[in-house]
Design a protein around this motif. Sequence first.
Motif, PDB file in Angstrom:
ATOM      1  N   TYR A 165       9.245  -8.196 -10.104  1.00  0.00           N
ATOM      2  CA  TYR A 165      10.624  -8.098  -9.643  1.00  0.00           C
ATOM      3  C   TYR A 165      11.144  -6.668  -9.486  1.00  0.00           C
ATOM      4  O   TYR A 165      12.124  -6.440  -8.796  1.00  0.00           O
ATOM      5  CB  TYR A 165      11.568  -8.874 -10.570  1.00  0.00           C
ATOM      6  N   GLU A 166      10.484  -5.665 -10.084  1.00  0.00           N
ATOM      7  CA  GLU A 166      10.961  -4.288  -9.984  1.00  0.00           C
ATOM      8  C   GLU A 166      10.600  -3.664  -8.633  1.00  0.00           C
ATOM      9  O   GLU A 166       9.573  -3.973  -8.043  1.00  0.00           O
ATOM     10  CB  GLU A 166      10.357  -3.440 -11.104  1.00  0.00           C
ATOM     11  N   ALA A 222       4.749   2.018   0.145  1.00  0.00           N
ATOM     12  CA  ALA A 222       4.183   2.556  -1.097  1.00  0.00           C
ATOM     13  C   ALA A 222       4.800   1.896  -2.328  1.00  0.00           C
ATOM     14  O   ALA A 222       5.028   2.537  -3.363  1.00  0.00           O
ATOM     15  CB  ALA A 222       4.351   4.080  -1.155  1.00  0.00           C
ATOM     16  N   LYS A 223       5.037   0.593  -2.218  1.00  0.00           N
ATOM     17  CA  LYS A 223       5.626  -0.157  -3.326  1.00  0.00           C
ATOM     18  C   LYS A 223       4.533  -0.587  -4.311  1.00  0.00           C
ATOM     19  O   LYS A 223       3.529  -1.163  -3.915  1.00  0.00           O
ATOM     20  CB  LYS A 223       6.363  -1.393  -2.814  1.00  0.00           C
ATOM     21  N   VAL A 224       4.748  -0.282  -5.567  1.00  0.00           N
ATOM     22  CA  VAL A 224       3.821  -0.681  -6.615  1.00  0.00           C
ATOM     23  C   VAL A 224       4.070  -2.156  -6.938  1.00  0.00           C
ATOM     24  O   VAL A 224       5.221  -2.551  -7.204  1.00  0.00           O
ATOM     25  CB  VAL A 224       4.000   0.179  -7.872  1.00  0.00           C
ATOM     26  N   PRO A 225       3.028  -3.001  -6.907  1.00  0.00           N
ATOM     27  CA  PRO A 225       3.229  -4.435  -7.174  1.00  0.00           C
ATOM     28  C   PRO A 225       3.873  -4.694  -8.533  1.00  0.00           C
ATOM     29  O   PRO A 225       3.491  -4.099  -9.552  1.00  0.00           O
ATOM     30  CB  PRO A 225       1.806  -4.993  -7.127  1.00  0.00           C
ATOM     31  N   HIS A 226       4.877  -5.565  -8.531  1.00  0.00           N
ATOM     32  CA  HIS A 226       5.575  -5.942  -9.768  1.00  0.00           C
ATOM     33  C   HIS A 226       6.309  -7.248  -9.492  1.00  0.00           C
ATOM     34  O   HIS A 226       6.778  -7.465  -8.364  1.00  0.00           O
ATOM     35  CB  HIS A 226       6.560  -4.851 -10.185  1.00  0.00           C
TER      36      HIS A 226
END
Length: 382
Positions: free
Chosen positions: A249-250, A243-247
Amino acid sequence: MIESFIEFVRDTYKISDLIPLHAPTFNGNEKAYLNQTIDSTFVSSVGKFVDEFENKIEGFTGASKAVATVNGTAALNVALHMAGVERGDLVITQALTFVATCNALYHMGVEPVFVDVSKISLGLCPASLEVWLNDNADINDSGKCIHKSTGKRLSAVVPMHTFGHPVELDELLLVCEKWNLVLIEDAAESLGSFYKGRHTGTFGKFSAISFNGNKVITTGGGGMVLCRDEQDGKRVKHLTTTAKVPHPYEFYHDEPGFNYRLPNLNAALGCAQMEVLGEFLAKKRLLADSYRSFFNKLDATFVVEPEYAKSNYWLNSIIIEDKSERDRFLEVTNSNNIMTRPVWKLMNTLPAFSNCIQGNLDMSISLEKSLINLPSTPIIKV
């Protein structure tokens, strides 16, 4: 019969040592694609082969979205989660299944309810399902299906396409619609199987496929969630990638997710296997035809695909009604290095699931005593 069967199988496979139940076949681009993956250094969950493998499965099955997972159990876990199955629920499935079906439920805090299978498909019987629901369930004022005795919610039905033979999907879907239950297909064994011209795994809201080493094609380990709705598929992809939100580097995760991603190495193997899937399926049907002809005049019944279906014949099976003769067949063939296997122990007889709710299981019990799986590796000439 047993001696002639041993001779028939040895003549069919042209092998003098161990003949396995179902072994993987690697005659295509497997090594080339694996080397590409290693050279790229993208061996984990990011890489071109993961996307390509998902696209190939979508194209072959006709699913709106396919999402690769680390194994079939993970795929089923996500499918159940996406379908709204919650801790404390009851989920109806079959006792005649591989334990992974029930393990996925157990680790979600969900209890399986066992209903009998059909002689036509060896999978969940719609008539038995309807009878059990009529006797044991009600629809409450909010439209939920409730188990009368315990008051627990019945949330889903999980039929398995046993040995690749499609269940009676139209009838099951009608029962599920009537009782407000979500149908989730355990299609672990049925890649390449079709129900009335449409691929299995595309009828339920979600389904799970396995690419274990013994399946029609393999990625070593691996699975796939098939989604009927593309938006659901996008959410499955999000959840299975923590469930990682695309970014750029964050690291921000907007909800609890699963680390169920299929490594690029495994996907590379899957892409190569998909290139020869058509040949595998054709050769498996030829093998099934040979078995059917062999057993035609013997005291054993070869299990054929239902009239409404085209099966992948993942595992070829026979039924020997006399249990002592069935047991002797297993003993003699295995002692002669020909791998044959009985069907799985019924789930309701295993310690973890012995206290689960169950309906009449007469057909399941009969099949457990009489069914034998035969060597089913497709014969591919190099």
